[in-house]
Scaffold this active site. Structure first.
Site, short mmCIF file in Angstrom:
data_model
loop_
_atom_site.label_atom_id
_atom_site.label_comp_id
_atom_site.label_asym_id
_atom_site.label_seq_id
_atom_site.Cartn_x
_atom_site.Cartn_y
_atom_site.Cartn_z
N TYR A 184 18.91 -17.08 -83.23
CA TYR A 184 19.21 -17.57 -81.88
C TYR A 184 18.49 -16.73 -80.83
O TYR A 184 17.89 -17.25 -79.89
CB TYR A 184 20.72 -17.54 -81.67
CG TYR A 184 21.20 -18.13 -80.37
CD1 TYR A 184 20.96 -19.46 -80.03
CD2 TYR A 184 21.94 -17.35 -79.47
CE1 TYR A 184 21.42 -20.00 -78.84
CE2 TYR A 184 22.42 -17.89 -78.29
CZ TYR A 184 22.16 -19.21 -77.98
OH TYR A 184 22.63 -19.74 -76.79
N ASP A 188 18.10 -35.86 -72.10
CA ASP A 188 18.88 -35.26 -73.17
C ASP A 188 18.54 -36.02 -74.44
O ASP A 188 18.08 -37.16 -74.39
CB ASP A 188 20.38 -35.36 -72.87
CG ASP A 188 21.22 -34.43 -73.74
OD1 ASP A 188 21.72 -33.42 -73.22
OD2 ASP A 188 21.37 -34.69 -74.95
N THR A 214 31.86 -25.36 -73.89
CA THR A 214 31.08 -26.58 -74.03
C THR A 214 31.16 -27.04 -75.48
O THR A 214 31.63 -26.30 -76.35
CB THR A 214 29.61 -26.35 -73.65
OG1 THR A 214 29.00 -25.54 -74.68
CG2 THR A 214 29.48 -25.66 -72.31
N LYS A 228 15.92 -17.16 -77.45
CA LYS A 228 16.45 -16.79 -76.14
C LYS A 228 15.76 -15.55 -75.56
O LYS A 228 15.54 -15.46 -74.36
CB LYS A 228 17.96 -16.56 -76.26
CG LYS A 228 18.75 -17.83 -76.55
CD LYS A 228 18.53 -18.91 -75.49
CE LYS A 228 19.43 -20.11 -75.69
NZ LYS A 228 19.23 -21.13 -74.64
#
Length: 296
Positions: A171, A51, A206, A175
């Protein structure tokens, strides 16, 4: 790695588990990545984690090990840096051999209208959500092919990789691109016994869903707050997505859904193109009433 398999050509592809498998998880410091790492460790996976958030990554590693799970390796770096990804892969392969399961989970989100989005927003969405996973695929999957053990590749896309959601152009560039990569690799890797899984979650509870960038819009405006609240109200916990991912790998599902609304929406978009376009246009019209700024 245990599995029940069906023969496809010369290679076996089928219902794999992560038990005893070497599993790479990106984005493991928080959200879906962390939940999936913890779930995979609980099922007996041997984890390699990464990460960009070093502190969060260390916390995930500590939590997994405290619960008796196995973390073979972990390192914090930016997956948009190809050289960093390649160097990490070389080190991991030298010390642990090839992976059995590769999970591209790291991602970022920014929404906005085309007149407000700047080049940096487009670039960031493509770099993180498409090129980042490609760097991981380039660096880890060929070794899986050469090892000849089969395995699984998991790519986390989004509902915005299946449907034309308002204000998601930048975005969706990443994707939808990841969806295309996955659809091709689904067939290219089949003969090597490597299954491919495209995860398409909707809203997930999240840090990303709380901190997504809404370009050119005042998040404190009442209309925007109401819309954001309605969006987050339907957010599912990341543990639910993690469970869906592991179940999807086990059952050899190509598209993995975490909620019924996305499954139904994608089915509806394919079966009823005209009403789908009508609803999307109405949604876009509703979004267009939100207050936007004219500058950056």
């Amino acid at each position: 790695m245990g599995s029940e398999v069906r023969v496809v050509g010369r290679a076996s592809v089928g219902r794999k588990t992560v038990r005893g498998a070497k599993v790479l998880v990106t984005g493991a410091a928080s959200g879906i990545g962390k939940a999936t790492a913890i779930a995979a460790a609980a099922q007996g996976g041997e984890l390699v984690l990464t990460d960009i958030n070093a502190e969060g990554l260390a916390a995930t590693v500590e939590e997994i090990r405290a619960a008796g799970g196995t973390v073979l390796d972990s390192q914090a770096f930016d997956i948009t840096d190809y050289d960093a990804v390649a160097a990490f892969a070389a080190d991991v392969h030298d010390r642990h051999g090839s992976m059995d399961v590769v999970m591209n989970i790291a991602g970022a989100s920014a929404w906005g209208t085309v007149e407000n989005l700047e080049h940096r927003h487009w670039r960031r969405m493509v770099d993180i959500n498409l090129m980042g996973p490609i760097h991981v695929i380039e660096s880890f999957v060929p070794a899986m092919v050469r090892a000849g053990r089969g395995g699984a590749l998991v790519n986390v896309s989004s509902a915005a990789g299946l449907l034309a959601l308002p204000w998601h152009a930048a975005y969706s560039a990443g994707k939808f691109g990841l969806r295309g990569v996955s659809e091709v690799l689904r067939f290219d890797l089949e003969r090597h016994g490597i299954s491919v899984h495209l995860v398409a979650p909707g809203a997930v509870n999240t840090p990303l869903v709380q901190s997504f960038e809404l370009v050119g819009v005042d998040k404190d405006d009442p209309k925007v707050r109401r819309l954001t609240k309605a969006f987050t109200k339907h957010a599912v916990p990341p543990e639910r997505v993690a469970a869906a991912i592991l179940r999807g790998v086990e059952r050899n599902r190509f598209i993995v859904y975490s909620s019924f609304d996305i499954r139904f929406g994608y089915w509806w978009a394919r079966k009823f193109a005209f009403p789908y376009e009508f609803v999307i246009r109405r949604a876009s019209a509703q979004f267009s009433t939100l207050p936007v700024s004219t500058g950056s």
